[in-house]
Design an enzyme around this catalytic site. Structure first.
Site, PDB file in Angstrom:
ATOM      1  CG  ASP A  49     -55.267  23.512 -33.526  1.00  0.00           C
ATOM      2  OD1 ASP A  49     -54.515  24.393 -33.086  1.00  0.00           O
ATOM      3  OD2 ASP A  49     -55.162  22.310 -33.225  1.00  0.00           O
ATOM      4  CG  ASP A 103     -59.193  16.454 -36.281  1.00  0.00           C
ATOM      5  OD1 ASP A 103     -58.642  16.553 -35.169  1.00  0.00           O
ATOM      6  OD2 ASP A 103     -58.556  16.498 -37.356  1.00  0.00           O
ATOM      7  NE  ARG A 119     -49.868  18.250 -33.202  1.00  0.00           N
ATOM      8  CZ  ARG A 119     -50.516  18.431 -32.054  1.00  0.00           C
ATOM      9  NH1 ARG A 119     -49.912  19.057 -31.064  1.00  0.00           N
ATOM     10  NH2 ARG A 119     -51.732  17.972 -31.878  1.00  0.00           N
ATOM     11  CB  THR A 124     -59.870  22.462 -31.478  1.00  0.00           C
ATOM     12  OG1 THR A 124     -58.478  22.612 -31.774  1.00  0.00           O
ATOM     13  CG2 THR A 124     -60.636  22.568 -32.792  1.00  0.00           C
ATOM     14  N   GLY A 181     -57.393  18.584 -26.681  1.00  0.00           N
ATOM     15  CA  GLY A 181     -56.826  19.812 -26.114  1.00  0.00           C
ATOM     16  C   GLY A 181     -57.925  20.738 -25.630  1.00  0.00           C
ATOM     17  CG  ASP A 202     -57.859  21.600 -36.788  1.00  0.00           C
ATOM     18  OD1 ASP A 202     -58.827  21.730 -36.016  1.00  0.00           O
ATOM     19  OD2 ASP A 202     -56.920  20.822 -36.560  1.00  0.00           O
ATOM     20  NE  ARG A 226     -54.068  15.609 -26.180  1.00  0.00           N
ATOM     21  CZ  ARG A 226     -54.405  16.492 -27.092  1.00  0.00           C
ATOM     22  NH1 ARG A 226     -55.160  16.153 -28.113  1.00  0.00           N
ATOM     23  NH2 ARG A 226     -53.982  17.734 -27.020  1.00  0.00           N
TER      24      ARG A 226
HETATM   25  P1  ATP Z   1     -57.126  18.888 -30.530  1.00  0.00           P
HETATM   26  O1  ATP Z   1     -57.375  19.184 -31.994  1.00  0.00           O
HETATM   27  O2  ATP Z   1     -57.336  20.067 -29.668  1.00  0.00           O
HETATM   28  O3  ATP Z   1     -55.841  18.164 -30.294  1.00  0.00           O
HETATM   29  P2  ATP Z   1     -58.591  16.433 -30.645  1.00  0.00           P
HETATM   30  O4  ATP Z   1     -59.992  16.085 -30.276  1.00  0.00           O
HETATM   31  O5  ATP Z   1     -58.259  16.317 -32.113  1.00  0.00           O
HETATM   32  O6  ATP Z   1     -58.298  17.873 -30.079  1.00  0.00           O
HETATM   33  P3  ATP Z   1     -57.027  14.059 -30.035  1.00  0.00           P
HETATM   34  O7  ATP Z   1     -56.003  13.832 -28.981  1.00  0.00           O
HETATM   35  O8  ATP Z   1     -56.664  13.830 -31.456  1.00  0.00           O
HETATM   36  O9  ATP Z   1     -57.572  15.541 -29.791  1.00  0.00           O
HETATM   37  O10 ATP Z   1     -58.283  13.114 -29.736  1.00  0.00           O
HETATM   38  C1  ATP Z   1     -58.897  13.132 -28.456  1.00  0.00           C
HETATM   39  C2  ATP Z   1     -59.299  11.744 -28.063  1.00  0.00           C
HETATM   40  O11 ATP Z   1     -60.258  11.223 -29.005  1.00  0.00           O
HETATM   41  C3  ATP Z   1     -58.194  10.711 -28.072  1.00  0.00           C
HETATM   42  O12 ATP Z   1     -57.393  10.776 -26.909  1.00  0.00           O
HETATM   43  C4  ATP Z   1     -58.996   9.418 -28.130  1.00  0.00           C
HETATM   44  O13 ATP Z   1     -59.531   9.114 -26.859  1.00  0.00           O
HETATM   45  C5  ATP Z   1     -60.168   9.808 -29.044  1.00  0.00           C
HETATM   46  N1  ATP Z   1     -59.903   9.343 -30.420  1.00  0.00           N
HETATM   47  C6  ATP Z   1     -59.026   9.865 -31.312  1.00  0.00           C
HETATM   48  N2  ATP Z   1     -59.018   9.164 -32.465  1.00  0.00           N
HETATM   49  C7  ATP Z   1     -59.901   8.145 -32.298  1.00  0.00           C
HETATM   50  C8  ATP Z   1     -60.357   7.055 -33.129  1.00  0.00           C
HETATM   51  N3  ATP Z   1     -59.874   6.856 -34.360  1.00  0.00           N
HETATM   52  N4  ATP Z   1     -61.277   6.217 -32.612  1.00  0.00           N
HETATM   53  C9  ATP Z   1     -61.768   6.396 -31.372  1.00  0.00           C
HETATM   54  N5  ATP Z   1     -61.382   7.386 -30.543  1.00  0.00           N
HETATM   55  C10 ATP Z   1     -60.461   8.264 -30.987  1.00  0.00           C
END
Ligand code: ATP
Length: 319
Positions: A127, A103, A171, A125, A11, A129, A72
């Site tokens: 959040d 994360d 969330r 982010t 995000g 978090d 994503r």
């Molecule tokens: P936000 O907290 O704002 O949603 P985020 O970084 O947690 O941000 P996610 O959609 O959970 O957002 O993860 C972003 C991208 O990271 C995913 O679309 C994927 O490409 C990659 N990713 C997530 N989990 C894994 C994993 N276990 N192994 C490899 N890549 C991952």
């Protein structure tokens, strides 16, 4: 010559642009070449990579969103897919990567680090978090956006003597709801980290009404329930006229606050400092107003926890 790439993932968050700018300028200051990967891990796989110069990050420090775009990319969890991204970096001689995201993005960053790309995570982010930092980039801006909305809604709540339920993002983490609730003077704050007792909330609203209180503000994190559900649940116990507001994506946009810009500038430059010293596999953060680094393993070890003292205070101030 050292070559560093930077991407934003997950995000978007206000202040990501300030972090990109910091990574690019600090890298060039150190005499490195720096590359932008567009559209997060998707762009890494698709070879959407371009060298960045000083001017490419001009006039972005004040802008929300991310100039590098975000995406994503679920398939990045597959080793063969990641390998393609690694090859795209290596064919340019890039051995280091800064990942700005949440994360989920850190999980991808951890894998890349294990698979031969020196990687550092920067917490971007709204959040708040992520373990290993007191604040994430974007949290302060989103918080202030919510506070502004709460203040406006409060004017109407007071004029029309109504109970307003405001649904905010979060969330799994209630930081935005908690901080905005404290700063906005909400009577009730519902967060995912704490068990929700709607009956108790209803009783408190009723007690307030019986002593002449005519309006009330409830802030609910989306992970607890929707604002509409919250209104329905309350009416199971009391006869109350509620109005619901879902703040939605407006919480993610807008120009970053001064705090977020400074935080992003510090963290982005610190990430480059670490890579310069051949340190990788860490997420950078701000702890007790100092730059800090936490290994990805450690970041994932613990669940995110809410600031219990602040949560307790919020209850004491809204009696
Ligand atoms: P936000 O907290 O704002 O949603 P985020 O970084 O947690 O941000 P996610 O959609 O959970 O957002 O993860 C972003 C991208 O990271 C995913 O679309 C994927 O490409 C990659 N990713 C997530 N989990 C894994 C994993 N276990 N192994 C490899 N890549 C991952």
């Amino acid at each position: 010559m050292k070559k560093i790439a930077v991407l934003t993932s997950g995000g978007d968050a206000p202040g990501m642009n300030a972090a990109i700018r910091s990574v690019v300028r600090k890298s060039i200051f150190e005499g490195f070449e720096v590359y932008g990967v567009f559209q997060g891990y998707q762009g890494l796989i698709n070879d959407n990579i371009k060298q960045l110069e000083l001017g490419d990050v001009g006039d972005i420090i004040q802008r929300g969103g991310t100039k590098l775009y975000s995406a994503r990319c679920p398939e990045f969890k597959t080793p063969e897919v990641r390998q393609k991204g690694i090859e795209n970096l290596k064919k340019r001689g890039i051995d280091s990567l800064v990942v700005i995201g949440g994360d989920g993005s850190y999980r991808g960053a951890q894998r890349l680090n294990e698979e031969g790309i020196n990687t550092i995570g920067v917490p971007g982010t709204i959040d708040n978090d992520i373990n290993g930092t007191d604040y994430t980039i974007g949290f302060d801006t989103a918080l202030n956006t919510i506070i502004d909305a709460v203040d406006r809604i409060r004017d109407t709540a007071t004029s029309h003597e109504r109970t307003f339920i405001i649904e905010v993002m979060g969330r799994d983490a209630g930081d935005l709801a908690l901080w905005a609730g404290v700063a906005g003077g909400a009577e009730t704050i519902l967060i995912p980290e704490s068990k929700t007792d709607i009956k108790a909330v209803a009783e408190r609203i009723e007690a307030g009404m019986s002593r002449g209180k005519k309006h009330s503000i409830i802030i609910v994190a989306e992970g607890v329930m929707s604002a509409a559900e919250c209104g329905d649940e309350l009416r199971k116990y009391i006869n109350v006229d509620t109005r619901e507001s879902v703040l939605g994506h407006m919480q993610r946009g807008g120009k970053p606050t001064g705090s977020d810009r400074v935080l992003a500038s510090r963290l982005g430059a610190y990430a480059v400092d670490l890579l310069k010293d051949n340190i990788s596999g860490y997420a950078v953060g701000l702890e007790k107003n100092e730059m800090s680094k936490t290994s990805f393993d450690e970041v994932f070890q613990k669940e995110h926890v809410i600031n219990e003292k602040l949560y307790q205070l919020s209850k004491e101030l809204s009696i």
